[in-house]
Scaffold this motif. Structure first.
Motif, mmCIF file in Angstrom:
data_model
loop_
_atom_site.group_PDB
_atom_site.id
_atom_site.type_symbol
_atom_site.label_atom_id
_atom_site.label_comp_id
_atom_site.label_asym_id
_atom_site.label_seq_id
_atom_site.Cartn_x
_atom_site.Cartn_y
_atom_site.Cartn_z
ATOM 1 N N UNK A 19 -16.524 3.028 9.865
ATOM 2 C CA UNK A 19 -15.670 2.899 11.041
ATOM 3 C C UNK A 19 -14.651 4.026 11.026
ATOM 4 N N UNK A 20 -14.466 4.704 12.157
ATOM 5 C CA UNK A 20 -13.472 5.768 12.295
ATOM 6 C C UNK A 20 -12.447 5.338 13.327
ATOM 7 N N UNK A 21 -11.181 5.319 12.933
ATOM 8 C CA UNK A 21 -10.074 5.039 13.852
ATOM 9 C C UNK A 21 -9.188 6.280 13.864
ATOM 10 N N UNK A 22 -9.213 7.003 14.972
ATOM 11 C CA UNK A 22 -8.474 8.265 15.064
ATOM 12 C C UNK A 22 -7.012 8.073 15.453
ATOM 13 N N UNK A 23 -6.613 6.839 15.731
ATOM 14 C CA UNK A 23 -5.229 6.533 16.107
ATOM 15 C C UNK A 23 -4.828 5.241 15.389
ATOM 16 N N UNK A 24 -4.663 5.325 14.091
ATOM 17 C CA UNK A 24 -4.470 4.149 13.249
ATOM 18 C C UNK A 24 -3.230 3.349 13.624
ATOM 19 N N UNK A 25 -2.144 4.020 13.918
ATOM 20 C CA UNK A 25 -0.914 3.312 14.281
ATOM 21 C C UNK A 25 -0.300 2.596 13.099
ATOM 22 N N UNK A 27 -0.178 -0.828 12.791
ATOM 23 C CA UNK A 27 -0.689 -2.173 12.588
ATOM 24 C C UNK A 27 -1.904 -2.269 11.693
ATOM 25 N N UNK A 28 -2.749 -1.289 11.724
ATOM 26 C CA UNK A 28 -3.968 -1.211 10.919
ATOM 27 C C UNK A 28 -4.905 -2.394 11.119
ATOM 28 N N UNK A 29 -4.933 -2.976 12.309
ATOM 29 C CA UNK A 29 -5.828 -4.100 12.581
ATOM 30 C C UNK A 29 -7.283 -3.717 12.361
ATOM 31 N N UNK A 30 -7.655 -2.517 12.779
ATOM 32 C CA UNK A 30 -9.042 -2.086 12.605
ATOM 33 C C UNK A 30 -9.369 -1.933 11.124
ATOM 34 N N UNK A 31 -8.441 -1.427 10.347
ATOM 35 C CA UNK A 31 -8.661 -1.251 8.910
ATOM 36 C C UNK A 31 -8.832 -2.595 8.201
ATOM 37 N N UNK A 32 -7.995 -3.545 8.544
ATOM 38 C CA UNK A 32 -8.079 -4.872 7.933
ATOM 39 C C UNK A 32 -9.397 -5.546 8.291
ATOM 40 N N UNK A 33 -9.799 -5.477 9.543
ATOM 41 C CA UNK A 33 -11.057 -6.091 9.964
ATOM 42 C C UNK A 33 -12.249 -5.423 9.291
ATOM 43 N N UNK A 34 -12.224 -4.107 9.171
ATOM 44 C CA UNK A 34 -13.306 -3.395 8.493
ATOM 45 C C UNK A 34 -13.358 -3.776 7.020
ATOM 46 N N UNK A 35 -12.212 -3.875 6.390
ATOM 47 C CA UNK A 35 -12.131 -4.281 4.983
ATOM 48 C C UNK A 35 -12.712 -5.687 4.799
ATOM 49 N N UNK A 36 -12.308 -6.599 5.660
ATOM 50 C CA UNK A 36 -12.796 -7.977 5.572
ATOM 51 C C UNK A 36 -14.303 -8.064 5.803
ATOM 52 N N UNK A 37 -14.839 -7.159 6.630
ATOM 53 C CA UNK A 37 -16.268 -7.160 6.939
ATOM 54 C C UNK A 37 -17.086 -6.373 5.912
ATOM 55 N N UNK A 38 -16.407 -5.717 4.982
ATOM 56 C CA UNK A 38 -17.107 -4.930 3.975
ATOM 57 C C UNK A 38 -17.630 -3.600 4.483
ATOM 58 N N UNK A 42 -12.458 4.986 7.774
ATOM 59 C CA UNK A 42 -11.673 6.215 7.761
ATOM 60 C C UNK A 42 -10.686 6.109 8.914
ATOM 61 N N UNK A 43 -9.403 6.323 8.622
ATOM 62 C CA UNK A 43 -8.386 6.251 9.658
ATOM 63 C C UNK A 43 -7.470 7.450 9.604
ATOM 64 N N UNK A 44 -6.979 7.855 10.756
ATOM 65 C CA UNK A 44 -6.066 8.998 10.870
ATOM 66 C C UNK A 44 -4.804 8.564 11.622
ATOM 67 N N UNK A 45 -3.667 9.006 11.132
ATOM 68 C CA UNK A 45 -2.402 8.750 11.817
ATOM 69 C C UNK A 45 -1.472 9.929 11.561
ATOM 70 N N UNK A 46 -0.975 10.529 12.624
ATOM 71 C CA UNK A 46 -0.140 11.714 12.521
ATOM 72 C C UNK A 46 1.316 11.373 12.186
ATOM 73 N N UNK A 47 1.775 10.204 12.593
ATOM 74 C CA UNK A 47 3.166 9.811 12.380
ATOM 75 C C UNK A 47 3.324 9.185 10.987
ATOM 76 N N UNK A 48 4.138 9.803 10.162
ATOM 77 C CA UNK A 48 4.305 9.356 8.778
ATOM 78 C C UNK A 48 4.840 7.924 8.697
#
Length: 69
Positions: A19-25, A27-38, A42-48
């Motif tokens: 899964x690629x999320x180019x605007x992670x933000x 909240x990281x909802x996409x990252x958590x869901x991907x982690x839970x689904x196994x 890959x996520x990108x976020x420009x704002x530190x």
């Protein structure tokens, strides 16, 4: 929300997909869901500040124990 990404991944992703999320933000909802689904993620976020906030949220989620292990 995590539930929306969980629904999407359960219908459109298969084991081994990345899964690629180019605007992670922050909240990281996409990252958590991907982690839970196994799924690979890959996520990108420009704002530190946003990146650090999602790192904290993800770490807290990943550290939680479940009833099954």
């Amino acid at each position: 929300p995590v539930a929306l990404y969980t629904w999407i991944f359960s219908r459109y992703a298969k084991p081994g997909d990345r899964i690629l999320d180019t605007h992670l933000g922050s909240g990281s909802s996409s990252r958590i869901a991907a982690y839970d689904a196994g799924l690979d993620f890959v996520g990108c976020e420009i704002d530190k500040a946003y990146f650090e906030a999602q790192e904290e949220r993800f770490a807290a989620h990943a550290a939680q124990l479940t009833m099954w292990g």
